[in-house]
Design a protein around this motif. Structure first.
Motif, mmCIF file in Angstrom:
data_model
loop_
_atom_site.group_PDB
_atom_site.id
_atom_site.type_symbol
_atom_site.label_atom_id
_atom_site.label_comp_id
_atom_site.label_asym_id
_atom_site.label_seq_id
_atom_site.Cartn_x
_atom_site.Cartn_y
_atom_site.Cartn_z
ATOM 1 N N ILE A 63 54.591 23.860 7.412
ATOM 2 C CA ILE A 63 53.974 24.359 8.639
ATOM 3 C C ILE A 63 54.996 25.217 9.367
ATOM 4 C CG2 ILE A 63 53.010 23.728 10.893
ATOM 5 C CD1 ILE A 63 52.089 21.109 9.679
ATOM 6 N N LEU A 64 54.555 26.373 9.858
ATOM 7 C CA LEU A 64 55.389 27.242 10.679
ATOM 8 C C LEU A 64 54.676 27.534 11.988
ATOM 9 C CD1 LEU A 64 56.551 29.464 7.776
ATOM 10 C CD2 LEU A 64 58.132 28.519 9.443
ATOM 11 N N LEU A 65 55.433 27.519 13.072
ATOM 12 C CA LEU A 65 54.896 27.769 14.411
ATOM 13 C C LEU A 65 55.404 29.123 14.892
ATOM 14 C CD1 LEU A 65 55.522 24.223 15.960
ATOM 15 C CD2 LEU A 65 53.519 25.030 14.693
ATOM 16 N N ILE A 66 54.487 30.005 15.262
ATOM 17 C CA ILE A 66 54.830 31.389 15.591
ATOM 18 C C ILE A 66 54.379 31.693 17.011
ATOM 19 C CG2 ILE A 66 54.503 33.804 14.932
ATOM 20 C CD1 ILE A 66 53.595 32.386 12.121
ATOM 21 N N SER A 67 55.279 32.252 17.802
ATOM 22 C CA SER A 67 55.004 32.510 19.210
ATOM 23 C C SER A 67 54.284 33.843 19.396
ATOM 24 C CB SER A 67 56.313 32.504 20.000
ATOM 25 O OG SER A 67 56.056 32.522 21.384
ATOM 26 N N HIS A 73 62.617 22.978 14.541
ATOM 27 C CA HIS A 73 61.403 22.378 15.085
ATOM 28 C C HIS A 73 60.173 23.240 14.846
ATOM 29 C CE1 HIS A 73 62.504 25.254 18.186
ATOM 30 N NE2 HIS A 73 61.323 25.119 18.734
ATOM 31 N N ARG A 74 60.368 24.443 14.325
ATOM 32 C CA ARG A 74 59.246 25.341 14.065
ATOM 33 C C ARG A 74 58.947 25.491 12.583
ATOM 34 N NH1 ARG A 74 60.620 30.650 17.179
ATOM 35 N NH2 ARG A 74 58.543 31.183 16.461
ATOM 36 N N HIS A 75 59.645 24.730 11.760
ATOM 37 C CA HIS A 75 59.379 24.727 10.327
ATOM 38 C C HIS A 75 59.389 23.278 9.855
ATOM 39 C CE1 HIS A 75 60.700 25.979 6.004
ATOM 40 N NE2 HIS A 75 59.421 25.693 6.070
ATOM 41 N N LEU A 76 58.216 22.768 9.516
ATOM 42 C CA LEU A 76 58.073 21.371 9.123
ATOM 43 C C LEU A 76 57.508 21.292 7.712
ATOM 44 C CD1 LEU A 76 56.392 20.051 12.394
ATOM 45 C CD2 LEU A 76 58.805 19.878 11.786
ATOM 46 N N ARG A 77 57.946 20.283 6.970
ATOM 47 C CA ARG A 77 57.404 20.022 5.635
ATOM 48 C C ARG A 77 56.703 18.663 5.694
ATOM 49 N NH1 ARG A 77 61.185 22.177 1.270
ATOM 50 N NH2 ARG A 77 60.198 24.041 2.125
ATOM 51 N N VAL A 78 55.385 18.711 5.604
ATOM 52 C CA VAL A 78 54.556 17.534 5.886
ATOM 53 C C VAL A 78 53.937 16.998 4.600
ATOM 54 C CG1 VAL A 78 52.715 16.638 7.361
ATOM 55 C CG2 VAL A 78 54.036 18.607 8.109
ATOM 56 N N SER A 79 53.765 15.686 4.542
ATOM 57 C CA SER A 79 53.193 15.066 3.342
ATOM 58 C C SER A 79 52.446 13.789 3.718
ATOM 59 C CB SER A 79 54.307 14.738 2.332
ATOM 60 O OG SER A 79 55.260 13.847 2.916
ATOM 61 N N GLY A 80 51.833 13.158 2.723
ATOM 62 C CA GLY A 80 51.215 11.850 2.897
ATOM 63 C C GLY A 80 50.056 11.830 3.879
ATOM 64 N N ASP A 81 49.948 10.708 4.587
ATOM 65 C CA ASP A 81 48.843 10.512 5.527
ATOM 66 C C ASP A 81 48.860 11.546 6.647
ATOM 67 O OD1 ASP A 81 48.007 8.346 4.069
ATOM 68 O OD2 ASP A 81 48.985 6.855 5.346
ATOM 69 N N THR A 82 50.043 11.945 7.065
ATOM 70 C CA THR A 82 50.137 12.945 8.140
ATOM 71 C C THR A 82 49.488 14.250 7.719
ATOM 72 O OG1 THR A 82 52.206 11.956 8.907
ATOM 73 C CG2 THR A 82 51.697 14.167 9.683
ATOM 74 N N LYS A 134 49.795 21.296 28.030
ATOM 75 C CA LYS A 134 50.025 22.699 27.692
ATOM 76 C C LYS A 134 51.511 23.040 27.620
ATOM 77 C CE LYS A 134 47.488 25.837 29.653
ATOM 78 N NZ LYS A 134 46.952 26.810 30.652
ATOM 79 N N ALA A 135 52.264 22.734 28.651
ATOM 80 C CA ALA A 135 53.682 23.107 28.689
ATOM 81 C C ALA A 135 54.459 22.437 27.559
ATOM 82 C CB ALA A 135 54.284 22.739 30.042
ATOM 83 N N ILE A 136 54.143 21.177 27.303
ATOM 84 C CA ILE A 136 54.851 20.434 26.254
ATOM 85 C C ILE A 136 54.555 21.028 24.879
ATOM 86 C CG2 ILE A 136 55.022 18.204 25.090
ATOM 87 C CD1 ILE A 136 54.473 16.894 27.787
ATOM 88 N N PHE A 137 53.269 21.318 24.628
ATOM 89 C CA PHE A 137 52.898 21.856 23.321
ATOM 90 C C PHE A 137 53.477 23.257 23.103
ATOM 91 C CE2 PHE A 137 48.830 19.083 22.986
ATOM 92 C CZ PHE A 137 49.594 18.009 22.578
ATOM 93 N N LEU A 138 53.453 24.083 24.132
ATOM 94 C CA LEU A 138 53.947 25.453 23.967
ATOM 95 C C LEU A 138 55.458 25.503 23.771
ATOM 96 C CD1 LEU A 138 51.762 27.508 26.474
ATOM 97 C CD2 LEU A 138 51.458 27.181 24.004
ATOM 98 N N GLU A 139 56.164 24.474 24.207
ATOM 99 C CA GLU A 139 57.607 24.405 23.946
ATOM 100 C C GLU A 139 57.909 24.378 22.450
ATOM 101 O OE1 GLU A 139 59.380 21.136 25.939
ATOM 102 O OE2 GLU A 139 59.187 22.014 27.945
ATOM 103 N N LEU A 140 56.944 23.890 21.666
ATOM 104 C CA LEU A 140 57.136 23.844 20.221
ATOM 105 C C LEU A 140 57.307 25.239 19.627
ATOM 106 C CD1 LEU A 140 54.331 21.249 19.371
ATOM 107 C CD2 LEU A 140 56.791 20.811 19.287
ATOM 108 N N PHE A 141 56.772 26.253 20.305
ATOM 109 C CA PHE A 141 56.751 27.610 19.776
ATOM 110 C C PHE A 141 57.871 28.482 20.340
ATOM 111 C CE2 PHE A 141 52.541 25.875 19.442
ATOM 112 C CZ PHE A 141 52.013 26.391 18.275
ATOM 113 N N VAL A 142 58.684 27.932 21.240
ATOM 114 C CA VAL A 142 59.684 28.735 21.931
ATOM 115 C C VAL A 142 60.721 29.271 20.944
ATOM 116 C CG1 VAL A 142 61.549 28.693 23.634
ATOM 117 C CG2 VAL A 142 59.387 27.544 24.120
ATOM 118 N N PRO A 143 60.941 30.600 20.924
ATOM 119 C CA PRO A 143 61.965 31.162 20.042
ATOM 120 C C PRO A 143 63.358 30.677 20.450
ATOM 121 C CG PRO A 143 60.469 32.865 20.828
ATOM 122 C CD PRO A 143 60.209 31.640 21.648
#
Length: 297
Positions: free
Chosen positions: A70-74, A121-130, A106-115
Motif C-alpha cells: 500500500i502506498l499513500l499519496i498526497s 509510514h506511507r509504504h506498507l506491506r500488508v498480509s493475512g487477515d488485515t 480527518k486531521a489524524i488520517f490526513l497526517e498519514l499522507f504528509v510528505p
C-alpha cells in the motif's frame, strides 16, 4: 518521449470524478503491459498493489512493489508506477477528498499522507487477515459505486474511514500485526542517486556522460538501468521535472515566461513553449491565465 495526451486525460479524469463526488475507486484492475507517466492530481490517493512486482515513484523516491503493498499519496504529489513488464499485475486505487472523512478523524488520517523525509509510514506491506479486511472494504465500496443504492455515498464514506483506520492502526501499532518489513535491496541506490541529482539540478545543463561518470557505469548501462527501474528514460524524467517546476513557477511567482524557461533549464523560449504545450495541452501563457481564473490547479 511518450505523448502527454494520456497523462492529461488521466489527470483530468481524476479531477472530473472528484468534482462529481468526493471519491473514486478502481478495484483489482489487471494488466500485463501497464504503463503510466508521472502525474499529479487533486485529492488523496491510496494505491494498493494487489499482485505482481515492480517499483513505484513518488517525487524523487523509489519504492519496491510486491503484492500486498500500500502506498499513500498526497495532493498534487507527482507519482507513477513502474510494474515489471510482461508480468500480470493487479492494482486497486482509491482517490478521495478530505470532505469524505469523519470530522473527528480527518486531521489524524490526513497526517498519514504528509510528505517528509521518513516515508516508511506511507509504504506498507500488508498480509493475512488485515489484507483480507481491507480488500473486503474495497469490494464493498466498489459495489456501492457500481450499483448506487440509496445512501451509497454514505456507505462509501464509512468504508473509506474504516480503511484509513486500519492503515492508521498498522502505522502506529507497536506490534505491527498484519504488516511485513520492507526490504529495499531490490532498489538500485545508483538510480536513486541519479534521480535525486536530476531533481535538485534540473535547471543546469546535464549530460548522460556526466551522470554515468557520477555513478561509475557506462552511459549505455545507466540508460538500461534507469529505464528498467522507472519505466521511463532519463531524458523523459528530466523534461517532466522541468515542466513540473515551471508549473509551480507560473503559479507562485511573477517571473516572465522567458525567465521561467531559463530558470528551469530550457535553452530557448520556443523549446519550452513547445514542450509545455505537448505535455499540458496548452501554452505556458494560457496555463497561467487559466490558473489565475481558477480553472487550473
Amino acid at each position: 518521449m511518450p505523448s502527454g495526451t494520456d497523462e492529461r486525460l488521466r489527470i483530468y479524469e481524476v479531477e472530473e470524478r472528484l468534482q462529481v463526488r468526493p471519491f473514486f475507486i478502481k478495484h483489482r484492475a489487471t494488466d500485463k503491459h501497464f504503463y503510466m507517466d508521472f502525474h499529479a492530481h487533486p485529492g488523496y490517493e491510496i494505491y494498493f498493489f494487489q499482485q505482481g512486482s515492480g517499483n513505484f515513484l513518488i517525487e524523487d523516491r523509489i519504492f519496491p512493489l510486491v503484492g500486498g503493498d500500500i502506498l499513500l499519496i498526497s495532493e498534487y504529489e507527482s507519482h507513477k508506477s513502474a510494474p515489471s513488464m510482461g508480468v500480470d499485475c493487479s492494482r486497486s486505487v482509491v482517490n478521495f477528498l478530505p470532505e469524505l472523512l469523519l470530522p473527528q478523524a480527518k486531521a489524524i488520517f490526513l497526517e498519514l499522507f504528509v510528505p517528509g523525509q521518513d516515508m516508511t509510514h506511507r509504504h506498507l506491506r500488508v498480509s493475512g487477515d488485515t489484507l483480507s479486511r481491507m480488500n473486503d472494504l474495497l469490494t464493498r465500496m466498489e459495489n456501492e459505486v457500481r450499483k448506487q443504492p440509496e445512501l451509497f455515498e454514505v456507505s462509501c464514506s464509512i468504508c473509506l474511514n474504516e480503511l484509513l483506520l486500519e492503515i492508521y492502526r498498522l502505522v502506529h501499532s507497536q506490534h505491527s500485526e498484519g504488516t511485513s518489513p520492507i526490504s529495499r535491496s531490490s532498489v538500485n541506490p545508483r538510480v536513486e542517486q541519479v534521480i535525486r541529482y536530476l531533481s535538485e539540478r534540473y535547471s543546469e545543463p546535464i549530460t548522460l556522460k556526466q551522470l554515468a561518470d557520477m555513478i561509475f557505469v557506462s552511459p549505455y548501462y545507466l540508460c538500461h538501468l534507469f529505464k528498467e527501474t522507472t519505466g521511463i528514460t532519463i531524458s523523459e524524467y528530466l523534461i517532466y521535472t522541468r515542466i513540473r517546476q515551471s508549473k509551480r513557477e507560473l503559479a507562485l511567482t511573477e517571473y516572465s515566461i522567458a525567465e521561467i524557461a531559463s530558470r528551469v533549464g530550457f535553452n530557448t523560449l520556443a523549446h519550452f513553449g513547445q514542450t509545455f504545450k505537448m505535455m499540458e495541452g496548452m501554452t505556458p501563457r494560457d496555463y497561467r491565465k487559466k490558473l489565475n481564473s481558477g480553472n487550473v490547479k
